[in-house]
Design a protein around this motif. Structure first.
Motif, PDB file in Angstrom:
ATOM      1  N   UNK A   1       0.852  -1.079  -0.130  1.00  0.00           N
ATOM      2  CA  UNK A   1       0.248  -0.166  -0.136  1.00  0.00           C
ATOM      3  C   UNK A   1       0.710   1.401   0.120  1.00  0.00           C
ATOM      4  N   UNK A   2       2.035   1.223   0.850  1.00  0.00           N
ATOM      5  CA  UNK A   2       2.795   2.535   0.833  1.00  0.00           C
ATOM      6  C   UNK A   2       3.508   2.597  -0.339  1.00  0.00           C
ATOM      7  N   UNK A   3       3.859   1.551  -0.977  1.00  0.00           N
ATOM      8  CA  UNK A   3       4.593   1.686  -2.319  1.00  0.00           C
ATOM      9  C   UNK A   3       3.686   2.313  -3.290  1.00  0.00           C
ATOM     10  N   UNK A   4       2.546   1.848  -3.414  1.00  0.00           N
ATOM     11  CA  UNK A   4       1.593   2.478  -4.196  1.00  0.00           C
ATOM     12  C   UNK A   4       1.416   3.752  -4.242  1.00  0.00           C
ATOM     13  N   UNK A   5       1.408   4.207  -2.965  1.00  0.00           N
ATOM     14  CA  UNK A   5       1.159   5.523  -2.544  1.00  0.00           C
ATOM     15  C   UNK A   5       2.266   6.418  -2.848  1.00  0.00           C
ATOM     16  N   UNK A   6       3.442   5.858  -2.927  1.00  0.00           N
ATOM     17  CA  UNK A   6       4.743   6.730  -3.074  1.00  0.00           C
ATOM     18  C   UNK A   6       4.826   6.504  -4.763  1.00  0.00           C
ATOM     19  N   UNK A   7       3.956   5.996  -5.501  1.00  0.00           N
ATOM     20  CA  UNK A   7       3.898   5.817  -6.994  1.00  0.00           C
ATOM     21  C   UNK A   7       5.232   5.166  -7.282  1.00  0.00           C
ATOM     22  N   UNK A   8       5.322   3.996  -6.954  1.00  0.00           N
ATOM     23  CA  UNK A   8       6.539   3.171  -7.013  1.00  0.00           C
ATOM     24  C   UNK A   8       7.695   3.739  -6.805  1.00  0.00           C
ATOM     25  N   UNK A   9       7.723   4.539  -5.851  1.00  0.00           N
ATOM     26  CA  UNK A   9       9.291   5.345  -5.452  1.00  0.00           C
ATOM     27  C   UNK A   9       9.428   6.732  -6.103  1.00  0.00           C
ATOM     28  N   UNK A  10       8.538   7.266  -6.936  1.00  0.00           N
ATOM     29  CA  UNK A  10       8.832   8.391  -7.793  1.00  0.00           C
ATOM     30  C   UNK A  10       8.474   9.603  -6.720  1.00  0.00           C
ATOM     31  N   UNK A  11       7.579   9.351  -5.851  1.00  0.00           N
ATOM     32  CA  UNK A  11       7.381  10.390  -4.766  1.00  0.00           C
ATOM     33  C   UNK A  11       8.213  10.406  -3.650  1.00  0.00           C
ATOM     34  N   UNK A  12       9.318   9.560  -3.609  1.00  0.00           N
ATOM     35  CA  UNK A  12       9.967   9.469  -2.290  1.00  0.00           C
ATOM     36  C   UNK A  12      10.974  10.693  -2.156  1.00  0.00           C
ATOM     37  N   UNK A  13      10.936  11.520  -1.098  1.00  0.00           N
ATOM     38  CA  UNK A  13      11.889  12.469  -0.815  1.00  0.00           C
ATOM     39  C   UNK A  13      13.194  11.993  -0.587  1.00  0.00           C
ATOM     40  N   UNK A  14      14.159  13.005  -1.049  1.00  0.00           N
ATOM     41  CA  UNK A  14      15.639  12.701  -0.979  1.00  0.00           C
ATOM     42  C   UNK A  14      16.376  13.546  -0.051  1.00  0.00           C
ATOM     43  N   UNK A  15      17.348  13.287   0.502  1.00  0.00           N
ATOM     44  CA  UNK A  15      18.311  14.102   1.447  1.00  0.00           C
ATOM     45  C   UNK A  15      19.693  14.128   0.488  1.00  0.00           C
ATOM     46  N   UNK A  16      20.149  15.511   0.266  1.00  0.00           N
ATOM     47  CA  UNK A  16      21.211  15.610  -0.473  1.00  0.00           C
ATOM     48  C   UNK A  16      22.273  15.823   0.326  1.00  0.00           C
ATOM     49  N   UNK A  17      23.434  15.400   0.079  1.00  0.00           N
ATOM     50  CA  UNK A  17      24.681  15.611   1.057  1.00  0.00           C
ATOM     51  C   UNK A  17      25.996  15.851   0.025  1.00  0.00           C
ATOM     52  N   UNK A  18      26.830  16.897   0.566  1.00  0.00           N
ATOM     53  CA  UNK A  18      27.911  16.960  -0.417  1.00  0.00           C
ATOM     54  C   UNK A  18      29.289  16.461   0.258  1.00  0.00           C
ATOM     55  N   UNK A  19      30.138  15.962  -0.477  1.00  0.00           N
ATOM     56  CA  UNK A  19      31.210  15.207   0.040  1.00  0.00           C
ATOM     57  C   UNK A  19      32.003  16.016   0.596  1.00  0.00           C
ATOM     58  N   UNK A  20      32.476  17.209   0.123  1.00  0.00           N
ATOM     59  CA  UNK A  20      33.621  18.085   0.677  1.00  0.00           C
ATOM     60  C   UNK A  20      33.045  19.357   1.402  1.00  0.00           C
ATOM     61  N   UNK A  21      31.934  19.262   1.711  1.00  0.00           N
ATOM     62  CA  UNK A  21      31.558  20.397   2.462  1.00  0.00           C
ATOM     63  C   UNK A  21      32.065  20.925   3.859  1.00  0.00           C
ATOM     64  N   UNK A  22      32.514  20.004   4.510  1.00  0.00           N
ATOM     65  CA  UNK A  22      33.040  20.061   6.020  1.00  0.00           C
ATOM     66  C   UNK A  22      33.766  18.663   6.301  1.00  0.00           C
ATOM     67  N   UNK A  23      34.314  18.654   7.531  1.00  0.00           N
ATOM     68  CA  UNK A  23      34.709  17.525   8.067  1.00  0.00           C
ATOM     69  C   UNK A  23      33.860  16.442   8.601  1.00  0.00           C
ATOM     70  N   UNK A  24      32.454  16.908   8.950  1.00  0.00           N
ATOM     71  CA  UNK A  24      31.663  15.958   9.583  1.00  0.00           C
ATOM     72  C   UNK A  24      30.630  15.647   8.547  1.00  0.00           C
ATOM     73  N   UNK A  25      30.836  15.732   7.396  1.00  0.00           N
ATOM     74  CA  UNK A  25      29.874  15.307   6.312  1.00  0.00           C
ATOM     75  C   UNK A  25      29.556  13.842   6.347  1.00  0.00           C
TER      76      UNK A  25
END
Length: 218
Positions: free
Chosen positions: A171-195
């Motif tokens: 049910x939740x998979x269908x609600x997410x439209x097969x994953x197309x509606x999934x939110x993403x967290x975006x992380x940079x590699x070189x932004x800081x020492x604690x990335x």
């Protein structure tokens, strides 16, 4: 006794002071929150996959040299074979160009469990396609793990990572439209020492090192 009509009025300057102080306090809290996120290398979020730079077709366009992916079957990537082939041709032409796909073993018990959770909404239509492309392009590697994943991971050019969680039940998979509606967290590699980029990449690498090559699946 002071009646309502005779209550002393707050001076305008005091009202403005309180208003400005509260506004500054809220901005400071937001700023501190933002600073805390940037300390972890988090540069933003994407509300859904379908409109983000991390949907497969956009990733293939953005990637210059390397792309690492971890997901379930990778079917969104090879739906358009011509586009995927053009992407691999581009990466193959680059020095040290490499593309890795890490997916669930379609012959494993974990896949059977996941299939029972999603029913007819989980079909392996991509493994044979990946096998063809692996044989054709040395830059492409594909391996398979044998557990139910929690995260979808993408790493582009060792600079950016996108992380999202999976909705595993039907049910939740269908609600997410097969994953197309999934939110993403975006992380940079070189932004800081604690990335958080390196820990997620290490997590990926550990699974990769213990996964089964596509040519050894059974």
């Amino acid at each position: 006794m002071i009646t309502l009509s005779k209550q002393p009025k707050v001076p305008l300057i005091l009202f403005l002071y309180v208003f400005v102080s509260n506004s500054m306090s809220q901005r400071c809290k937001k700023s501190l929150f933002g600073c805390g996120l940037s300390t972890l290398g988090i540069i933003g979020t994407s509300n859904n996959l379908s409109e983000s730079k991390f949907k497969p077709i956009q990733c293939m366009h953005e990637t210059e040299q390397s792309l690492f992916f971890m997901g379930i079957l990778g079917s969104k990537w090879v739906k358009d074979k011509d586009t995927f082939r053009d992407f691999l041709i581009k990466i193959q032409s680059k020095p040290n160009g490499i593309v890795r796909y890490l997916m669930i073993n379609p012959f494993s018990e974990s896949f059977k469990v996941l299939k029972s959770m999603r029913g007819e909404h989980l079909k392996d239509e991509s493994t044979s396609v990946f096998k063809e492309f692996v044989a054709e392009f040395p830059c492409l590697q594909a391996r398979y793990y044998s557990f139910i994943p929690s995260f979808r991971l993408i790493f582009i050019d060792n600079k950016l990572a996108a992380v999202s969680r999976y909705k595993l039940d039907k049910n939740k998979y269908i609600e997410s439209k097969q994953g197309w509606e999934a939110p993403h967290l975006i992380i940079r590699a070189d932004s800081c020492d604690w990335s958080l980029y390196e820990p997620f990449l290490s997590h990926y690498q550990y699974i990769w090192d213990n996964a089964t090559d596509i040519n050894e699946l059974k």
